[in-house]
Motif scaffolding. Sequence first.
Motif, PDB file in Angstrom:
ATOM      1  N   SER A  55       9.086   8.307  -0.418  1.00 34.31           N
ATOM      2  CA  SER A  55       8.171   9.451  -0.427  1.00 34.31           C
ATOM      3  C   SER A  55       7.814   9.784   1.019  1.00 34.31           C
ATOM      4  O   SER A  55       7.921   8.932   1.906  1.00 34.31           O
ATOM      5  N   ASN A 113       0.807  -1.223   0.000  1.00 31.12           N
ATOM      6  CA  ASN A 113       0.000   0.000   0.000  1.00 31.12           C
ATOM      7  C   ASN A 113       0.842   1.276   0.000  1.00 31.12           C
ATOM      8  O   ASN A 113       0.305   2.371   0.190  1.00 31.12           O
ATOM      9  N   ARG A 114       2.107   1.127  -0.237  1.00 29.51           N
ATOM     10  CA  ARG A 114       2.965   2.321  -0.308  1.00 29.51           C
ATOM     11  C   ARG A 114       2.670   3.137  -1.567  1.00 29.51           C
ATOM     12  O   ARG A 114       2.305   2.577  -2.610  1.00 29.51           O
ATOM     13  N   VAL A 115       2.928   4.423  -1.465  1.00 28.88           N
ATOM     14  CA  VAL A 115       2.766   5.299  -2.628  1.00 28.88           C
ATOM     15  C   VAL A 115       3.839   5.000  -3.665  1.00 28.88           C
ATOM     16  O   VAL A 115       3.567   4.949  -4.873  1.00 28.88           O
ATOM     17  N   THR A 116       5.084   4.785  -3.206  1.00 28.13           N
ATOM     18  CA  THR A 116       6.197   4.592  -4.135  1.00 28.13           C
ATOM     19  C   THR A 116       6.848   3.211  -4.030  1.00 28.13           C
ATOM     20  O   THR A 116       7.910   2.977  -4.619  1.00 28.13           O
ATOM     21  N   ASP A 162       8.668  16.377  -1.008  1.00 24.77           N
ATOM     22  CA  ASP A 162       8.764  15.745  -2.324  1.00 24.77           C
ATOM     23  C   ASP A 162       8.456  16.688  -3.487  1.00 24.77           C
ATOM     24  O   ASP A 162       8.355  16.240  -4.632  1.00 24.77           O
ATOM     25  N   ALA A 188       4.966  10.138   2.196  1.00 23.87           N
ATOM     26  CA  ALA A 188       3.802   9.337   2.599  1.00 23.87           C
ATOM     27  C   ALA A 188       4.206   7.986   3.173  1.00 23.87           C
ATOM     28  O   ALA A 188       3.478   7.417   3.998  1.00 23.87           O
ATOM     29  N   ASP A 189       5.363   7.455   2.754  1.00 23.25           N
ATOM     30  CA  ASP A 189       5.774   6.111   3.176  1.00 23.25           C
ATOM     31  C   ASP A 189       6.742   6.114   4.354  1.00 23.25           C
ATOM     32  O   ASP A 189       7.192   5.052   4.795  1.00 23.25           O
TER      33      ASP A 189
END
Length: 443
Positions: free
Chosen positions: A228, A174-177, A296, A230-231
């Motif tokens: 990122s 479910n990570r963005v990158t 980012d 988010a992660d």
Amino acid sequence: MTQIEIARRGEISDAMNYVANREGLEPELVRSEVARGRMVIPANTAHLAAGLEPMAIGIKARCKINANIGNSAVTSNIDNELAKLRMAVSLGADTVMDLSTGGKIDQIRAAIIAASPVPVGTVPIYQAIQTVKRVDELSARDMIDMIEHQAQQGVDYMTIHAGIKREYIPLTANRVTGIVSRGGALMAQWMALRGQENPFYTHFEDLCDVMRAYDVTFSLGDSLRPGSIADASDEAQFAELKTLGELTRRAWAKGCQVMVEGPGHVPMDQIALNMEKQAILCDEAPFYVLGPLVTDIAPGYDHITSAIGAALAGWHGASMLCYVTPKEHLGLPEVEDVRQGVVAYKIAAHAADLARKRPGARDRDDALSRARYQFNWEEQFRLSLDPETARRMHDETLPQDAFKSAAFCSMCGPRFCSMRINEDVRKLALATTSLVEIEAVQA
């Protein structure tokens, strides 16, 4: 014996003495830090014999920086890589990593090692993958043989992605990158295709035997570092970090030196947490971080976004900072990108040393400030991290030679320079005080 084995025997090696002199530390302190694994001296015996200047990475030493160089399948050549090396070393890079993934990898690496007075690092999986069509064609023996080949060339430290395990890969779903480490992604692909555990993990003791034979320092790679904001600080990252702590202890038991690699992309409010967590899980092995980038949104300026995080990471305990250039996420860095990356990270590392209150760290700042107040331009240039740029910027808006040594610059000119005005105020104050004292004596 390796440096850590020598230190454990209570002996001080020539390399430890050299490091102590460079750092302004007592040799016994260097020995004790190396013995406990909190300091490493990356010095392959072959490179050491060929003229490597030993340096130390650890919390008791100055904060260090690494500059990545190396070609790609798209661009670069030996002469260009050597130009990058010279630029990095001239500006103060403490180590360089050859991350070549294109052609003539052996020749480029041999040239870099022969020309480099600083430790050279690599990521061996990059070259190993060039020998096969598919990553899963590589055997554990193939990978270990490549590591030994590079060790024989004189590589001082190697990024080994031994901490990523099969059970951690789903944690990235479910990570963005996803997985942004190139080596980590290759190991994940190998495990997925072969349905087997990471060979670097399962054959770690064999790997230690090779590293120990040449005193190559482990740089345990963070395959699951966040790519990122988010992660950042997620379950996958910290699961691997715990395994890196396990591998650190296994390597120490085999007489190997170890540092641990870290993130990545981390917002400012999580940097201290990341530094503290690594120190706990990895028994204070030196932490070598990439940035971290604190936002980012700035492609083309990531040497700035990452230097902010690097300074904070260094303040909170990182021992070495891996530079990021303006080309990060965009392309292979050229010589000018290397210059900008190194300067940004020398600033970050020095700022960290100031915050840590390292003995002598502020001496250069104070000397430059005195030269600035005295309008001693030549001394300011000499003390600058990048003297050539400082001189060019000063001179380009003062075209007349007579003005280039004047007691003002083009920012304020002769009438609005605060330091010149302040000096006038000081003289007036001194004259007024002297006059009052004379009148008092006469009275």
